[in-house]
Write a protein that holds these residues in place. Structure first.
Motif, PDB file in Angstrom:
ATOM      1  N   VAL A  70       2.873  -1.085 -56.369  1.00 40.93           N
ATOM      2  CA  VAL A  70       3.296  -0.586 -57.682  1.00 40.93           C
ATOM      3  C   VAL A  70       4.776  -0.832 -57.907  1.00 40.93           C
ATOM      4  O   VAL A  70       5.187  -1.364 -58.946  1.00 40.93           O
ATOM      5  N   LYS A  71       5.599  -0.475 -56.940  1.00 32.87           N
ATOM      6  CA  LYS A  71       7.048  -0.544 -57.123  1.00 32.87           C
ATOM      7  C   LYS A  71       7.557  -1.972 -57.264  1.00 32.87           C
ATOM      8  O   LYS A  71       8.588  -2.220 -57.883  1.00 32.87           O
ATOM      9  N   GLN A  72       6.846  -2.918 -56.672  1.00 37.59           N
ATOM     10  CA  GLN A  72       7.281  -4.313 -56.760  1.00 37.59           C
ATOM     11  C   GLN A  72       6.474  -5.125 -57.743  1.00 37.59           C
ATOM     12  O   GLN A  72       6.772  -6.295 -57.963  1.00 37.59           O
ATOM     13  N   GLY A  73       5.449  -4.518 -58.332  1.00 34.65           N
ATOM     14  CA  GLY A  73       4.634  -5.242 -59.293  1.00 34.65           C
ATOM     15  C   GLY A  73       3.878  -6.400 -58.673  1.00 34.65           C
ATOM     16  O   GLY A  73       3.704  -7.448 -59.303  1.00 34.65           O
ATOM     17  N   LEU A  74       3.395  -6.232 -57.450  1.00 40.49           N
ATOM     18  CA  LEU A  74       2.668  -7.307 -56.780  1.00 40.49           C
ATOM     19  C   LEU A  74       1.288  -7.463 -57.400  1.00 40.49           C
ATOM     20  O   LEU A  74       0.578  -6.479 -57.613  1.00 40.49           O
ATOM     21  N   ARG A  75       0.896  -8.692 -57.694  1.00 39.41           N
ATOM     22  CA  ARG A  75      -0.385  -8.929 -58.357  1.00 39.41           C
ATOM     23  C   ARG A  75      -1.269  -9.940 -57.642  1.00 39.41           C
ATOM     24  O   ARG A  75      -2.460 -10.020 -57.935  1.00 39.41           O
ATOM     25  N   SER A  76      -0.721 -10.754 -56.746  1.00 41.97           N
ATOM     26  CA  SER A  76      -1.524 -11.802 -56.132  1.00 41.97           C
ATOM     27  C   SER A  76      -0.950 -12.173 -54.775  1.00 41.97           C
ATOM     28  O   SER A  76       0.143 -11.741 -54.396  1.00 41.97           O
ATOM     29  N   VAL A  77      -1.699 -13.014 -54.057  1.00 43.35           N
ATOM     30  CA  VAL A  77      -1.240 -13.485 -52.757  1.00 43.35           C
ATOM     31  C   VAL A  77       0.036 -14.313 -52.902  1.00 43.35           C
ATOM     32  O   VAL A  77       0.838 -14.404 -51.965  1.00 43.35           O
ATOM     33  N   ASN A 803      13.978 -10.628 -59.617  1.00 43.81           N
ATOM     34  CA  ASN A 803      13.185  -9.641 -60.348  1.00 43.81           C
ATOM     35  C   ASN A 803      13.946  -8.325 -60.424  1.00 43.81           C
ATOM     36  O   ASN A 803      14.609  -7.936 -59.458  1.00 43.81           O
ATOM     37  N   LEU A 804      13.852  -7.631 -61.549  1.00 39.72           N
ATOM     38  CA  LEU A 804      14.485  -6.324 -61.735  1.00 39.72           C
ATOM     39  C   LEU A 804      13.464  -5.338 -62.281  1.00 39.72           C
ATOM     40  O   LEU A 804      12.562  -5.716 -63.044  1.00 39.72           O
ATOM     41  N   ARG A 805      13.635  -4.066 -61.917  1.00 39.44           N
ATOM     42  CA  ARG A 805      12.748  -3.016 -62.419  1.00 39.44           C
ATOM     43  C   ARG A 805      13.523  -1.706 -62.489  1.00 39.44           C
ATOM     44  O   ARG A 805      14.339  -1.392 -61.604  1.00 39.44           O
ATOM     45  N   ALA A 806      13.289  -0.928 -63.534  1.00 41.04           N
ATOM     46  CA  ALA A 806      13.885   0.401 -63.673  1.00 41.04           C
ATOM     47  C   ALA A 806      12.824   1.336 -64.213  1.00 41.04           C
ATOM     48  O   ALA A 806      12.003   0.947 -65.071  1.00 41.04           O
ATOM     49  N   GLY A 807      12.816   2.579 -63.718  1.00 40.59           N
ATOM     50  CA  GLY A 807      11.768   3.486 -64.156  1.00 40.59           C
ATOM     51  C   GLY A 807      12.068   4.923 -63.837  1.00 40.59           C
ATOM     52  O   GLY A 807      13.159   5.281 -63.367  1.00 40.59           O
ATOM     53  N   VAL A 808      11.072   5.743 -64.072  1.00 44.92           N
ATOM     54  CA  VAL A 808      11.199   7.172 -63.827  1.00 44.92           C
ATOM     55  C   VAL A 808       9.882   7.689 -63.264  1.00 44.92           C
ATOM     56  O   VAL A 808       8.799   7.269 -63.687  1.00 44.92           O
ATOM     57  N   GLU A 809       9.990   8.584 -62.288  1.00 46.55           N
ATOM     58  CA  GLU A 809       8.826   9.252 -61.723  1.00 46.55           C
ATOM     59  C   GLU A 809       8.749  10.649 -62.308  1.00 46.55           C
ATOM     60  O   GLU A 809       9.665  11.464 -62.133  1.00 46.55           O
TER      61      GLU A 809
END
Length: 858
Positions: A70-77, A803-809
């Motif tokens: 989830v945190k890295q947005g992994l979708r495939s091999v 890659n960059l990501r910002a969010g809130v839990e």
């Protein structure tokens, strides 16, 4: 879509790079500090078939948790390979992915990498033109484990380079839990993508019966356009690179053609009839569809400055020189599998008895655009003429039955062990039908003209050469291959604590492997009795009288001495493999361990179909002849194996604020199963050629300098090279010291980190990752010493992805905004040049993608 010039601004790049240095996200858990939701604050893995803390496992392992996905947005091999040191992925022109671990990879023979869903191996043997592995979707997984180095003792044949394991959660009999995930994104120069997934599980009867169900759907928007136009050759050899070919009268055929839909579902149960017996039935289903699997972009049509990728569409016509041919809009691909399995565990007190039974059923069908191949190889044209089209329809089937039974120690004494038996029967079938709309109108064809020998006036050059018409009017080639692999193996592995710090490990696997091949050919290109423009009966003699024994026009096509002959062949092979493993580890302190291992990996021998008659001339040139000097393609090839020597260390310092983990390795690969191309007939054979050495290291450092900030650095280096020249009848296919094909970039660097700051009942975070892949080394067509050297073939250059990501839990809800491929990098991966032609094609990465993800766990 247009992109902002800001992304090309050096100031913006510098500022974002500085931010990444402090905000980057951990690429994945590699023996790092605590991960939430794991026992004892650390990931527990089963790489050795028993539960162990990741930092205590004496092999090089990368583990990914659902939180990492989830945190890295992994979708495939592809994401796993990009962020894992020592792992590389390379696609082929048939949209097939070849995964390399520590440089060990081969497109020939059996797989060099083991791929498991739970305890079921799903890898395939190379068969036909489009054999591939279908990797499961990255959702509702308990863990993904990447085991570097040969794993032949516990995971069997095919794990020469390493093993990738996708481990799914069991249904709980004590509590309900679930997760949901949604994603919406848009891609520069591409279409929107979206995802919806849900999983839930819990007890139906407390402590007795549990159930877990999941469903996943993802639509990946396309980003490659197809255009129609008139190709114009600017340089016939390709010396001008992409500028060697231009297109006039260019217009858009269809935008964003390479979209895809993936659907996956799983239903699992846990049944505990007694306190000591657990029964776990499950069934997995997954399907993949793309209307156009166009694997490569054309460099002459694409703009790499803006990551705008384009490929040509060859529109068929029906006229005096073109047949009617039903051609799909693109290169569609459908792929699906079913995986029912049954696991039974019995606690016997001194040991646990575990039985796993599974059946893997997979069917795939795709259409490949062969227009360029046929116009070059048959028509001798630099590029297709207006109206020319050739397609090849490929169907693949995979039916794998596996049964494993193992007994493993349950006590906590100084000796831990596992013994077991394994049986598998893997059946594959590959069917290919190639069709064209212009071959019957070529005149001359390979020097043979219409109206001449052997059939006379009214017959085309095509029939005078091949002796028969196309199948159903349009098909020139048909093949139906079948392979059946069976394996019966026994294995044992034991670890003994010499002291409370020193452990020694020994293991061995003995396997009996058998393979059986069958091949059926049809179609003009496979006619062994093709007259090739001769009026005589082939093989009746060499003199003028014998050659004129049959008058021109005396027989119609397919009659008398010109009756077609097709090669139907069967072959088989077998071998016995012994793969030992030895290891030693020393736990110097509770936080520091060093280890060393010696292990063997093995790939079984194989059999292959005999090549059709139109390959004979080049087979003779390659030295594949019988005692009489006649062409004889090899129908069997031997096993190959690796010996791996690895030493590593894992340590935590300053109360877990710093974690360092690394390993060095030296691998010797001998008797390599390699592909020998027979270019004149678009075929190949597999042969055992040469030896190679792969050596390098991987190093990971995780540091938490202040509360909320985690920084990670990962560096991997792999030098995989041939030991000596690989020569076939005077042709040097690979020179000593050149890189192994598909071994990827020698250097991989990932700098990453994560910064979290709580505010009231919320936790905000900013994260990102930076990946660097170095320039690849010369091999084959890019190596001046190779027979296949192409002066104009480029080498894949280094590239970087940010890659960059910002969010809130918000409690159990995680909402984040991300930008993948921030700088819109457009590397040309595996840039290929068609020899003495102006065509350059390349694999590409998805352009800059901006999206929003919401994930809920409960």
């Amino acid at each position: 879509m247009r992109h902002l010039d800001l992304w090309n601004c050096g100031v913006a790049r510098l500022a974002l790079s500085a931010m990444i240095a402090s905000l980057a996200v951990p690429a994945h858990a590699q023996d790092g500090p605590a991960n939430e939701g794991n026992e004892g604050g650390e990931i527990v893995v089963t790489a050795t078939r028993k539960n162990e803390a990741l930092s205590k496992v004496p092999i090089s392992v990368t583990a990914l948790t659902p939180s990492d996905v989830v945190k890295q947005g992994l979708r495939s091999v592809d994401d796993i390979a990009r962020l894992t040191p020592g792992v590389s992925i390379r696609k082929s022109g048939t949209a097939v992915s070849n995964v390399s671990i520590r440089g060990i990879s081969s497109a020939a023979g059996a797989s060099t990498i083991g791929v498991y869903i739970d305890d079921t191996p799903i890898q395939v043997r190379a068969l036909g033109v489009a054999s591939s592995i279908m990797y499961p979707a990255l959702f509702d997984l308990e863990r993904v484990e990447v085991l570097r180095g040969p794993q032949g003792t516990l995971f069997g044949a095919g794990s020469e380079g390493g093993t990738i394991r996708f481990l799914q959660p069991a249904a709980s009999v004590s509590e309900w839990s679930g997760l949901a995930r949604g994603d919406l994104a848009t891609t520069n120069n591409g279409a929107e993508s979206y995802e919806a997934a849900f999983a839930v599980g819990g007890p139906l009867v407390t402590d007795k019966i549990g159930i877990r169900a999941s469903a996943y759907f993802r639509h990946d928007g396309g980003f490659i356009d197809k255009v129609v136009g008139t190709p114009v050759v600017q340089n016939s050899t390709g010396a001008l690179g992409a500028d060697s070919l231009t297109f006039t009268n260019r217009s858009l055929y269809k935008s964003d053609v390479n979209s895809s839909d993936t659907f996956a579902a799983r239903l699992a149960m846990t049944i505990k009839p007694t306190e000591t017996i657990t029964i776990t039935p499950s069934v997995n289903y997954q399907s993949f569809y793309t209307p156009d699997a166009v694997p490569t972009a054309w460099a002459s049509l694409s703009n790499f400055d803006t990551a705008d990728y384009v490929a040509p569409r060859w529109n068929p016509t029906v006229d005096a020189t073109h047949l009617a041919l039903d051609v799909p809009d693109g290169e569609p691909q459908k792929d699906k599998f079913w995986l029912p399995s049954l696991k039974i565990e019995a606690e016997l007190g001194f040991a646990d008895l575990i039985s796993t039974t599974s059946y893997f059923k997979r069917d795939t069908r795709q259409t490949l655009d062969y227009t360029s191949i046929y116009t070059v190889s048959y028509a001798g044209r630099q590029v297709p003429s207006a109206g020319d089209v050739a397609i090849s329809t490929v169907s693949n089937e995979q039916r794998n039955f596996t049964q494993e039974i193992r007994l493993q120690s349950a006590n906590q004494g100084p000796l831990s062990w596992v013994v077991g038996g394994f049986y598998s029967r893997n059946k594959q079938r590959a069917v290919q039908l190639s069709e064209t709309n212009f071959l019957p109108y070529l005149d001359p064809l390979f020097g043979v003209s219409s109206g001449g020998a052997p059939f006379g006036p009214g017959y085309s050059a095509f029939v005078n050469f091949y002796g028969v018409e196309q199948l159903d009017g349009t098909a020139s080639y048909y093949s139906n291959f079948k392979a059946i692999d069976t394996q019966l193996a026994g294995f044992a592995d034991a670890t003994y604590e010499v002291t409370n710090k020193l452990k020694v490990t020994a293991g061995v696997r003995v396997a009996r492997n058998k393979v059986k091949y069958e091949a059926y050919y049809d179609g003009p290109a496979n006619n062994l009795n093709a007259p090739r423009g001769r009026a005589c009966v082939p093989g009746t003699g060499t003199g003028t009288i014998a050659c004129e024994a049959v008058a021109v026009g005396q027989y119609a096509p397919g009659e008398g001495p010109f009756a077609p002959v097709y090669l139907n062949s069967a072959s088989s092979g077998s071998d016995t493999a012994v793969t030992p493993k030895f290891g030693i580890s020393y736990q110097a302190t509770p936080e520091s361990m060093v280890y060393a291992t010696i292990s063997k990996g093995f790939r079984p021998s194989g059999a292959q179909i005999a090549l059709p008659g139109n390959c004979n001339a080049e087979l003779i040139a390659l030295g594949y002849v019988d005692a009489q000097g006649q062409a004889s393609s090899p129908q069997t090839y031997g096993s190959d194996s690796v010996w791996s020597y690895e030493a590593g260390a894992k340590t935590r310092l300053f109360g877990g604020l710093l974690a360092l983990n690394g390993s060095v390795f030296h691998i010797k690969w001998s008797n390599i199963q390699s592909t020998v191309s027979v270019n004149s007939c678009l075929q190949s054979v597999t042969d055992n050629l040469g030896s190679a050495t792969s050596e390098g290291f991987d190093l990971q450092a995780v540091v938490r300098p202040v509360d909320g900030l985690t920084l990670t650095a990962q560096v991997g280096y792999t030098d995989a090279r041939f030991d000596d020249d690989t020569i076939v009848n005077g042709r040097t296919l690979y020179t000593g010291g050149s890189a192994l094909p598909n071994s990827g970039s020698p250097w991989t660097v990932t700098l990453s980190g994560d910064f979290r700051f709580p505010v009231d009942d919320r936790t905000y975070y900013a994260r990102g990752d930076y990946t660097f892949k170095s320039k690849e080394k010369p091999t084959g067509a890019t190596d001046p010493g190779s027979y296949n050297y192409d002066l104009n073939a480029p080498i894949t250059q280094s590239y970087e992805i940010v890659n960059l990501r910002a969010g809130v839990e918000l409690g159990k809800l995680d909402v984040s905004l991300y930008v993948n491929n921030v700088f819109n990098a457009a590397p040309q991966l595996g840039l290929a040049h068609t020899r003495n032609q102006p065509v350059f094609t390349t694999f590409v990465v998805r352009p800059r993608t901006v999206g929003l993800t919401a994930a809920l766990s409960f």
